[in-house]
Design an enzyme around this catalytic site. Structure first.
Site: not given
Ligand code: EPZ
Length: 419
Positions: A22-23, A117, A122, A306, A398
Site C-alpha cells: 500500500k505504502n 488521525c 500528523r 507499523d 484500508r
C-alpha cells in the site's frame, strides 16, 4: 458498519500470497501525475486507500483503467483540475502525495490539509518547508495548502525530522525541477526505493535512495513506465505474527526477508523458526514456547511503528515481560485499551507500554481505532478463547487485501458481519 467475528484458538497453518505494498503504491500512483505518457502498474493491491487515490486522480482528469489482468493503466495527459478536495483528503491522508507532483509539473496545486488521525496530529510542515525551499509560494488558507511556482529550483533540503511521505513529496518535486536537489536526513524505507525505481523507470535521474542522502538532477520531461509494485512488508509481518501467536506454521509467497529484517529478528527472539528464499518466508511456531520481546520503534531499518500493535498482541500472551517503546507517533497505543478488555496485562506510561504475558486472552467485543490497531486486535482474537467481535473493521480494509479470505485459507474461523 461492518464487523469481523473471529472464533479463536485455531493454529494458522498454510500458505498465503502477499499483496503489493500500500505504502509504495500510493506514492507511485501520485507520481503518475508527472508524465503525459502511459503508465502501467502491476501488483497494485485492491484496498480502500488505493481506491481513494484513484478517485482523487480521476477527479483531476487522470484516465485510470484496470484491465482484465488486474494491471492498472493511467494517463495524466489531460489533467485539468489541480485540486485535492477535503472530502477525499480527510478519508486518506496520503492524498498529500499529489502536492509535489502537481507543483512540479503544473506549477500550481490546492491540496486540503490532511488533518490529524487517530494515531497523531500528523503535521505536514516539512512537506511545505521543502517545497518553499525549492521556490514554491505556499499559503495555508481555509484548510487548504495553496501552492504556486514558475519552475521549482533544485536545492539542498535537510529534513529536521525523518518523514516518509515528506521525502517522497520532495523527490517527486525534484525530478522535474531546475538543477540538482540534495535531500539529507531522507527516509530510507523500502517504499522510498520503490518510488525511486519507478521514477527512474520514467526517466528520472535519482541516486542515493535507501540512504539518508538522495541526489536528484531534474529533467525536462518524463516518459511512461511499466512497473511492478514491491511486496507489502507490513502485511508480511502481520501474517507472521498471527501465525506465531497461534503456534502455527505458514509459508508466505511474493515477499522478501530483506524488507523486514528487524521484524524477523524479533520473531526469532520470540522463539519462531524462520526460513526464507528469493521470494518467500516461512515461519514455524509449532514447538510453542513464545517468549515476550521488547522493542523500540524507529525509522527504517529500525523496528517499524507499523508493526507495534501486532507485537503488543503477541506479547500479551507470550512468556515473560516486555517493554514496547513508540517513538514515531504520539498516540499509537489505542489498541491497548481494547486488549485490556480481552484480559491483556499491559501498562502504559508515556510512550512506553509494559506487558506481562498472561496464559490466555478471552474473547470480547472490541473496536478498531486505526489501521494497524485493527491488525493487532485480529491477532489477539485469533489466539483468544471464544468469539471476538471487532467493530469498525473498515479500518482493516484500508490496508489488508481480502483479509478474511486469506485468514480462512490458513484455517482461521473468521466471518464478516453487517451490524
Ligand atoms: C508513513 O506515514 C506511512 N504512510 C505510515 O504508515 C507510517 O506509519 C509512517 O510513514 C512512519 O513509518 C504512508 O507511507 C502512506 P512520517 P507519514 O511523515 O509519511 C512527523 C500505515 O499504517 N512529521 O514519516 O505520514 C510525524 O508527525 C501508515 O500504513 C512532522 O512533524 O509519516 C511523525 O511523528 C500509518 N512533520 C514523524 O514525523 C511533517 O511534515 C514521522 O512521520 C511530517 C512528519
Amino acid at each position: 458498519m461492518q464487523k469481523l467475528k473471529i472464533s479463536g484458538g485455531k493454529k494458522l497453518v498454510g500458505e498465503v500470497k502477499i499483496s503489493g505494498a500500500k505504502n509504495a503504491a500510493l506514492p507511485i500512483l501520485a507520481a503518475s501525475l508527472l508524465s503525459e505518457k502511459n503508465i502501467s502498474l502491476n501488483n497494485v493491491p485492491q484496498l480502500n486507500d488505493i481506491a481513494t487515490m484513484i478517485t482523487l486522480l480521476q477527479s483531476m482528469g487522470v484516465e485510470v483503467v484496470f484491465d482484465d489482468t488486474m494491471r492498472l493503466n493511467l494517463n495524466a495527459r489531460n489533467v485539468d483540475r489541480l485540486i485535492a478536495p477535503y472530502d477525499l483528503v480527510k478519508t486518506m491522508r496520503a492524498s498529500i502525495l499529489v502536492l509535489g507532483p502537481l507543483v512540479s509539473r503544473f506549477g500550481s496545486a490546492e491540496v486540503s490539509l490532511p488533518g490529524g488521525c487517530a494515531i497523531g496530529a500528523r503535521p505536514v510542515n516539512l512537506h511545505i518547508d521543502g517545497l518553499r525551499a525549492m521556490g514554491a509560494q505556499i499559503e495555508v488558507q481555509d484548510g487548504y495548502i495553496k501552492a504556486s511556482a514558475t519552475k521549482l529550483q533544485g536545492v539542498h533540503f535537510n529534513f529536521k525530522e525523518i518523514s516518509v511521505t515528506g521525502t517522497e513529496n520532495i523527490m517527486m518535486a525534484a525530478v522535474l525541477a531546475e538543477g540538482e536537489t540534495i535531500i539529507t536526513n531522507a527516509a530510507r524505507e523500502p517504499e522510498i526505493v520503490d518510488l525511486a525505481n519507478f521514477l527512474r523507470n520514467m526517466g528520472a535521474n535519482i541516486e542515493g535512495d535507501g540512504t539518508h542522502k538522495i541526489i536528484i538532477n531534474g529533467v525536462n520531461k518524463l516518459n511512461g513506465a511499466d512497473y511492478r509494485v514491491m511486496p507489502d512488508r507490513v502485511e508480511t509481518g502481520t501474517y507472521l505474527v498471527a501465525t506465531a501467536i497461534t503456534g502455527g506454521k505458514i509459508l508466505l509467497k511474493n515477499t522478501s526477508e530483506n524488507l523486514l529484517e528487524s521484524v524477523l529478528s524479533k520473531l526469532r527472539e520470540a522463539g519462531a523458526e524462520i526460513e526464507a528464499g528469493e521470494d518467500w518466508i516461512s515461519l514455524d511456531m509449532q514447538r510453542g514456547n513464545l517468549k515476550a520481546v521488547s522493542f523500540s520503534t524507529s525509522p527504517y531499518p529500525g523496528f517499524p511503528t507499523d508493526m507495534q500493535a501486532q507485537f503488543c498482541a503477541l506479547n500479551s500472551v507470550a512468556n515473560g515481560e516486555a517493554e514496547m517503546v513508540e517513538n514515531i507517533f504520539e498516540n499509537r497505543f489505542q489498541h491497548v485499551v481494547e486488549l485490556h478488555r480481552m484480559g491483556a496485562d499491559i501498562q502504559i506510561k508515556g510512550n512506553i507500554a509494559s506487558s506481562k504475558g498472561v496464559d490466555s486472552l478471552t474473547a470480547a467485543p472490541v473496536m478498531a481505532t486505526d489501521l494497524r490497531a485493527s491488525a493487532g486486535l485480529i491477532i489477539a482474537a485469533l489466539a483468544a478463547e471464544g468469539d471476538t467481535i471487532i467493530d469498525r473493521i473498515y479500518h482493516i480494509d484500508r490496508g489488508y487485501e481480502r483479509v478474511e479470505e486469506k485468514l480462512q485459507q490458513l484455517g482461521a474461523s473468521v466471518s464478516r458481519e453487517n451490524s
